[in-house]
Design a protein around this motif. Sequence first.
Motif, PDB file in Angstrom:
ATOM      1  N   LEU A  24       0.830  -1.204   0.000  1.00  0.00           N
ATOM      2  CA  LEU A  24       0.000   0.000   0.000  1.00  0.00           C
ATOM      3  C   LEU A  24       0.867   1.256   0.000  1.00  0.00           C
ATOM      4  O   LEU A  24       0.568   2.226  -0.713  1.00  0.00           O
ATOM      5  CB  LEU A  24      -0.963   0.007   1.191  1.00  0.00           C
ATOM      6  N   ILE A  29      -0.256   5.187  -0.829  1.00  0.00           N
ATOM      7  CA  ILE A  29      -1.395   5.236   0.085  1.00  0.00           C
ATOM      8  C   ILE A  29      -0.835   5.472   1.478  1.00  0.00           C
ATOM      9  O   ILE A  29       0.166   4.868   1.862  1.00  0.00           O
ATOM     10  CB  ILE A  29      -2.197   3.912   0.018  1.00  0.00           C
ATOM     11  N   ILE A 164      -5.163  -2.099  -3.209  1.00  0.00           N
ATOM     12  CA  ILE A 164      -4.670  -0.951  -3.986  1.00  0.00           C
ATOM     13  C   ILE A 164      -5.642  -0.630  -5.111  1.00  0.00           C
ATOM     14  O   ILE A 164      -6.017   0.528  -5.314  1.00  0.00           O
ATOM     15  CB  ILE A 164      -3.262  -1.242  -4.539  1.00  0.00           C
TER      16      ILE A 164
END
Length: 184
Positions: A24, A29, A164
Motif C-alpha cells: 500500500l 497510500i 490498492i
Amino acid sequence: MPTVLVPLAQGCEELEAVTIIDLLRRASITVVTAGLDEQPVKASRGVMLIPDTTLDKVLTTSFDMIVLPGGLAGAENLNRDARIHHLLKQLFQQGQYVAAICAAPTVLANAGLLDHKKATCYPNSLKPQQYPTIQLIDAPVVIDDKVITSRGPGTAMDFALQLIEQLVGKTIREQVETGLVRPH
C-alpha cells in the motif's frame, strides 16, 4: 491519497501485516499502523513490529479503509478489543472499506459485517454451522461491496494488490505489480 488503518495485535501474522503495509505504501497510500497498546508487537513467528502509534491515538481519525492482518492469536486479540469492533462498524456504516485476511475475517463476522455477504478466510476459521448467513468462497480474495477478505499468508500479495486497486485504481495496482516482478 487514501488513508488506511492497519491495527497490529500481539501474535499477528507478520508476512501478511508487512506485505499489506509495504504494498500500500508503494502505491503512495497513507498507511497508519496502530498497536492495541504502547508495546512493540511480537508477531506469530517472533518478528518484532513497532507500530506508528496506538489505537487510542487514532480513534477519532478518518480512514478510507481498515485492514486486519491475520494470525490466529492476532485475530483473537483484535476480536477481544471493543475499539476494533467499534471502528469496523463505524467505517462500514460510513461506506468505507473493511478488509481482513487469514483468521481475521472472524473479527468481521463477530462484528456482524459478514452477514449475508460472500467471504473467504483461512481454512476452518469460519465454520458454516457457526456462521450460516455467510457465503464462504474458496478463493484467494473475495470482494463483496466494501468488504474484502483473503485466505492467508500465501494470498497476502494478491490481497494487498486488490486493496490498492479498490482504493486508487487498476493503473496504480499494475504499476506496483510491475515493480514487484511478479510472474503472470
